[in-house]
Write an enzyme that holds these catalytic residues in place. Structure first.
Site, mmCIF file in Angstrom:
data_model
loop_
_atom_site.group_PDB
_atom_site.id
_atom_site.type_symbol
_atom_site.label_atom_id
_atom_site.label_comp_id
_atom_site.label_asym_id
_atom_site.label_seq_id
_atom_site.Cartn_x
_atom_site.Cartn_y
_atom_site.Cartn_z
ATOM 1 N N ARG A 22 0.835 -1.193 0.000
ATOM 2 C CA ARG A 22 0.000 0.000 0.000
ATOM 3 C C ARG A 22 0.873 1.248 0.000
ATOM 4 O O ARG A 22 1.933 1.283 0.615
ATOM 5 C CB ARG A 22 -0.874 0.029 1.243
ATOM 6 C CG ARG A 22 -1.718 -1.210 1.445
ATOM 7 C CD ARG A 22 -2.455 -1.147 2.766
ATOM 8 N NE ARG A 22 -3.197 -2.377 3.032
ATOM 9 C CZ ARG A 22 -3.939 -2.572 4.110
ATOM 10 N NH1 ARG A 22 -4.033 -1.618 5.029
ATOM 11 N NH2 ARG A 22 -4.575 -3.713 4.276
ATOM 12 N N ARG A 36 7.763 7.575 6.622
ATOM 13 C CA ARG A 36 7.458 8.969 6.954
ATOM 14 C C ARG A 36 7.817 9.301 8.400
ATOM 15 O O ARG A 36 8.242 10.431 8.701
ATOM 16 C CB ARG A 36 5.980 9.238 6.677
ATOM 17 C CG ARG A 36 5.644 9.188 5.183
ATOM 18 C CD ARG A 36 4.145 9.119 4.934
ATOM 19 N NE ARG A 36 3.465 10.290 5.471
ATOM 20 C CZ ARG A 36 2.130 10.397 5.550
ATOM 21 N NH1 ARG A 36 1.360 9.385 5.139
ATOM 22 N NH2 ARG A 36 1.587 11.475 6.045
ATOM 23 N N ASP A 56 0.122 5.368 0.960
ATOM 24 C CA ASP A 56 -0.896 6.210 1.576
ATOM 25 C C ASP A 56 -1.431 7.234 0.582
ATOM 26 O O ASP A 56 -0.816 7.514 -0.451
ATOM 27 C CB ASP A 56 -0.300 6.970 2.770
ATOM 28 C CG ASP A 56 0.258 6.046 3.837
ATOM 29 O OD1 ASP A 56 -0.216 4.906 3.928
ATOM 30 O OD2 ASP A 56 1.163 6.482 4.570
#
Length: 244
Positions: free
Chosen positions: A51, A197, A53
């Site tokens: 995935r 992140r 974001d």
């Protein structure tokens, strides 16, 4: 039945991430599945390497799909690109061995994060860099990054509190300054939800003099998200490459 491997590039600015969701059709996965399904005449399932974001970009996302027959891969790529929005592009389609799965077969991933340190953000890259107007101490960031290399439990660096398997291996972290911009490249076996992140926010805090990089071993061992750095914005992050 034939398995195809697709390499995909996309600007994630206006999408709610890669993965299909019950509450919105505005995801990369849904758009690809809908577009390809319309072309072949039946519903398809496209599996991504992982995935990304909402707002995160990709230069080399990889996905796999099983189709009912053999297609010319160049013709298939061209037909898809004619139908897809201009901010999603199929870079390459290849025939893959039966059983190939973009996520399960992946051996490693490379991410890049871009930071703009000038006083005012660059007009032309502002959508793809995090504007942080501080003269970052790159050497301090590099020293701190050394503590993150290797196999560790990165529970302190994810926002998924329910994730039980939080051990990952980071092979390298490279930090490069080019003028007023900084690029951090992460290469690892895989990454947790928000991990890149949060690592970036932590290293930025070190570079800004707000955090002592030598304390990172304690942050890792504590397995406590509140002890790590802030979540850097999605727009500066790119999935660069997936390794098989």
């Amino acid at each position: 039945m034939r398995t195809y491997k697709m390499t995909i590039s996309y600007d994630g600015t206006r999408y709610q991430g890669w993965q299909r969701q019950a509450t919105t059709d505005n995801t990369i996965q849904h758009i690809l599945e809908w577009t390809l399904g319309r072309m072949v005449g039946y519903r398809v399932q496209i599996d991504g390497s992982g995935r990304t974001d909402g707002g995160v970009h990709a230069r080399g996302q990889v996905a796999s799909v099983v189709l009912s027959k053999l297609y010319d891969v160049d013709d298939l790529k061209d037909a898809l690109n004619r139908s897809l929005p201009e901010d999603i592009r199929i870079i390459r389609i290849e025939l893959a061995r039966n059983g190939f799965h973009a996520r399960k077969s992946a051996k490693g991933k490379k991410y890049e994060y871009y930071i703009d340190c000038r006083e005012k953000p660059d007009v032309f890259s502002r959508k793809y860099c995090y504007h942080y107007p501080v003269d970052l101490d790159i050497e301090a960031m590099r020293d701190a990054a050394e503590y993150l290399i290797g196999t560790n439990d990165f529970a302190s660096f994810t926002d998924n509190k329910d994730k039980k398997d939080t051990i990952r291996k980071i092979y390298s972290i490279k930090i490069v300054r080019a003028g007023d911009k900084v690029r951090i490249t992460y290469y690892g076996s895989g990454f947790l939800y928000h991990m890149v992140r949060i690592l970036t926010g932590t290293l930025i805090e070190v570079g800004a003099g707000k955090r002592d990089g030598s304390r990172l071993p304690f942050v890792i061992s504590a397995k406590d998200r509140s002890l790590a750095g802030f979540l850097a914005p999605a727009k500066g992050l790119f999935l660069r490459k997936v390794y098989y």
